[in-house]
Write a protein that holds these residues in place. Structure first.
Motif, short mmCIF file in Angstrom:
data_model
loop_
_atom_site.label_atom_id
_atom_site.label_comp_id
_atom_site.label_asym_id
_atom_site.label_seq_id
_atom_site.Cartn_x
_atom_site.Cartn_y
_atom_site.Cartn_z
N GLY A 107 -10.24 -2.58 -12.28
CA GLY A 107 -9.75 -2.02 -11.02
C GLY A 107 -9.96 -0.51 -11.00
N THR A 108 -9.61 0.09 -9.88
CA THR A 108 -9.76 1.54 -9.71
C THR A 108 -8.42 2.13 -9.29
OG1 THR A 108 -12.07 1.29 -9.04
CG2 THR A 108 -10.99 3.36 -8.47
N VAL A 109 -8.06 3.26 -9.89
CA VAL A 109 -6.83 3.95 -9.48
C VAL A 109 -7.06 4.52 -8.08
CG1 VAL A 109 -5.22 5.82 -9.99
CG2 VAL A 109 -6.25 4.51 -11.86
N ALA A 110 -6.32 4.01 -7.11
CA ALA A 110 -6.52 4.43 -5.72
C ALA A 110 -5.70 5.67 -5.38
CB ALA A 110 -6.17 3.29 -4.78
N THR A 111 -4.38 5.59 -5.56
CA THR A 111 -3.50 6.70 -5.15
C THR A 111 -2.32 6.81 -6.10
OG1 THR A 111 -4.03 6.25 -2.83
CG2 THR A 111 -2.14 7.68 -3.26
N TRP A 112 -2.10 8.02 -6.62
CA TRP A 112 -0.88 8.30 -7.37
C TRP A 112 0.18 8.79 -6.38
CZ3 TRP A 112 0.55 6.94 -12.05
CH2 TRP A 112 -0.43 6.64 -13.01
N LEU A 121 8.06 4.44 1.62
CA LEU A 121 6.95 4.14 2.52
C LEU A 121 5.92 3.26 1.82
CD1 LEU A 121 8.03 6.42 4.41
CD2 LEU A 121 5.64 7.00 4.82
N SER A 122 5.48 2.21 2.51
CA SER A 122 4.34 1.45 2.01
C SER A 122 3.08 2.30 2.21
CB SER A 122 4.20 0.13 2.77
OG SER A 122 3.80 0.36 4.09
N PRO A 123 2.01 2.03 1.45
CA PRO A 123 0.78 2.83 1.61
C PRO A 123 0.25 2.86 3.03
CG PRO A 123 0.66 1.50 -0.38
CD PRO A 123 1.91 1.08 0.34
N ALA A 124 0.27 1.70 3.72
CA ALA A 124 -0.23 1.66 5.09
C ALA A 124 0.66 2.48 6.03
CB ALA A 124 -0.31 0.21 5.58
N ALA A 125 2.00 2.42 5.79
CA ALA A 125 2.92 3.19 6.63
C ALA A 125 2.75 4.69 6.39
CB ALA A 125 4.36 2.77 6.35
N ARG A 126 2.54 5.07 5.13
CA ARG A 126 2.36 6.49 4.81
C ARG A 126 1.12 7.04 5.50
NH1 ARG A 126 2.51 5.90 -0.01
NH2 ARG A 126 4.66 6.47 -0.44
N LYS A 127 0.04 6.26 5.46
CA LYS A 127 -1.20 6.70 6.09
C LYS A 127 -1.01 6.89 7.59
CE LYS A 127 -6.01 5.32 6.85
NZ LYS A 127 -7.03 4.27 6.65
N MET A 128 -0.35 5.92 8.24
CA MET A 128 -0.14 6.01 9.69
C MET A 128 0.79 7.16 10.05
SD MET A 128 1.01 3.04 12.35
CE MET A 128 -0.63 2.36 12.32
N ALA A 129 1.82 7.41 9.21
CA ALA A 129 2.74 8.51 9.48
C ALA A 129 2.02 9.85 9.37
CB ALA A 129 3.91 8.45 8.50
N ASP A 130 1.15 9.98 8.36
CA ASP A 130 0.40 11.23 8.21
C ASP A 130 -0.55 11.46 9.38
OD1 ASP A 130 1.65 11.66 5.83
OD2 ASP A 130 0.04 10.86 4.57
N GLU A 131 -1.21 10.39 9.83
CA GLU A 131 -2.18 10.52 10.93
C GLU A 131 -1.50 10.91 12.23
OE1 GLU A 131 -4.07 6.74 11.02
OE2 GLU A 131 -5.50 7.21 9.41
N ASN A 132 -0.24 10.52 12.41
CA ASN A 132 0.46 10.79 13.67
C ASN A 132 1.51 11.88 13.53
OD1 ASN A 132 -0.37 8.49 15.73
ND2 ASN A 132 -0.20 7.52 13.71
N ASN A 133 1.49 12.63 12.39
CA ASN A 133 2.42 13.74 12.17
C ASN A 133 3.88 13.32 12.35
OD1 ASN A 133 0.31 15.62 11.73
ND2 ASN A 133 0.00 15.77 13.94
N ILE A 134 4.23 12.21 11.71
CA ILE A 134 5.59 11.68 11.82
C ILE A 134 6.35 11.98 10.53
CG2 ILE A 134 6.95 9.56 12.02
CD1 ILE A 134 4.74 8.38 13.70
#
Length: 415
Positions: free
Chosen positions: A17-22, A117-130
């Motif tokens: 596998g590959t380390v994706a995100t710490w 935050l789940s990874p998908a939620a974190r990504k969406m929150a960052d993209e929408n400045n939430i």
């Protein structure tokens, strides 16, 4: 006490596998079962959590590094965070201690909002400045899911009074506008899952004699049946909705029984005929296409098919599908119609020898008993490996599915 943080145990079908995100850095406090790192494999993203309350002391494998099953990727100090908080302060420093305690609490509150935050939620929150702290979590242990962020966005849009403050904060965080004529490029590495998907698609096109045959089906009878019974169906089956996939899976299952070659697979120079029907259903996610498998679909009712597919879809979007659930399969169904596709040629999911493509339901004028009538029509596409399946079998298989869908009673009677 120092503890090794290890990569998960990968199944036999996954080499590494590959380390994706710490999600935590050295020195940061962690709570028991808090998400520390995501490990991306060829099929799923696996989450590694903290074994106890403590502190991440050292990262051995950085983001992008390849890791093997059970390989040590970090060091963890148990109880380090708790002991640091319990240190006593002199009476003269009581005021400073209270200030630091307040700062620690504010930092902890920020960390708690981040850790939930789940990874998908974190990504969406960052993209929408939430701000994650403003989103109510409905997941396990209060974790904020992608759906929670979506609901927060919708509720924010429905409140006109909140728009000025929200827009001002977004304007402050917005990047400077690009100059006229500026040509911007962004280079990002391909994810491991996307690379694996690309490899399998290229393998399918280069190692098989792939051919696609088409037909069309009148969806009127299924739509009428669904309209008549959907409310009663949902009530009887505890909220499970009656969709179209249940009919397609059952029709494909019956057709596979009649044409065993379509349900077979090639293993070198051998043909493996499967005495069961394990149907994979393609599910689109933010990270790529995954194909969870309905085991023994011949034994499943339409209600079981619909509820299982819905569960697959929800867990696929949160990255919660297991590798075992996406391994195997004797036949695959993919539905491009949900995105508006009118016609396509699906690519084989090796080592399977056939895949069915569903498409958009489009009303078209059709000749019915010598008269022109408007009918809800859908194009069907069957891609197959011509090395094993002859054109005659492929066409007859697709016609069988068409006939079963245009007369749904045949599915129940298996005729």
């Amino acid at each position: 006490m120092s503890t090794d943080i290890k990569a998960p145990t990968f199944p036999e079908s996954v080499q590494d596998g590959t380390v994706a995100t710490w999600h935590k850095q050295p020195g940061e406090a962690c709570s028991r079962d808090e998400l520390i790192v995501d490990i991306e494999t060829d099929k799923v993203v696996l989450e590694v959590v903290a074994p106890a309350d403590g502190t991440l002391s050292e990262i051995i494998k950085g983001e992008g590094d390849t890791v093997l099953s059970n390989e040590v990727i970090a060091k963890f100090e148990e109880g380090a965070a708790g002991s640091a908080k319990s240190d006593s302060k002199p009476a003269a420093d009581e005021g400073k201690a209270e200030d630091k305690s307040a700062e620690t609490k504010s930092e902890d509150s920020g960390e708690s909002s981040d850790k939930l935050l789940s990874p998908a939620a974190r990504k969406m929150a960052d993209e929408n400045n939430i701000d994650p702290a403003s989103v109510a979590g409905t997941g396990k242990d209060g974790r904020v899911t992608k759906e929670d962020v979506l609901n927060h966005l919708k509720s924010s849009e429905s409140k006109p009074a909140d728009k000025p403050a929200q827009s001002s904060s977004q304007a402050a965080a917005a990047p400077a506008p690009m100059a006229a004529g500026e040509r911007v490029e962004k280079r990002v590495p391909m994810t491991r899952l996307r690379k694996r998907i690309a490899e399998r698609l290229l393998e399918a096109t280069s190692t098989t004699a792939m051919l696609t045959t088409f037909n069309e089906v009148n969806m009127g009878p299924v739509m009428e049946l669904r309209k008549q019974y959907k409310d009663q169906f949902e009530k009887v089956h505890n909220g499970t909705r009656l969709g179209f996939m249940g009919f397609f899976v059952k029709a494909a299952t019956e057709a596979l029984k009649r044409f065993p070659a379509v349900n077979a697979s090639l293993d070198g120079d051998d043909v493996v005929y499967h005495g069961y029907q394990d149907i994979g259903v393609a599910v689109s996610t933010d990270k790529g296409l995954v194909v969870p498998v309905l085991r023994n679909s011949e034994k499943m009712s339409i209600a079981e098919v619909e509820s299982t597919i819905r569960d697959f879809g929800l867990r696929a979007r949160d990255g919660k599908l297991s590798i075992d659930e996406m391994t195997g399969g004797t036949f695959t169904i993919t539905n491009g119609g949900v995105f508006g596709s009118l016609l396509s040629t699906p690519i084989l999911n090796l080592p399977q020898t056939a895949i069915l493509g569903m498409h958009k339901i489009q009303e078209r004028p059709m000749a019915v008993n010598g008269k022109v009538e408007i009918q809800p029509m859908m194009y069907l596409a069957l891609s197959y490996d011509h090395r094993l399946i002859d054109g005659k079998e492929a066409v007859q298989f697709l016609v069988a599915i068409k006939e079963l869908l245009e007369d749904p009673a045949r599915i129940l009677l298996e005729i």
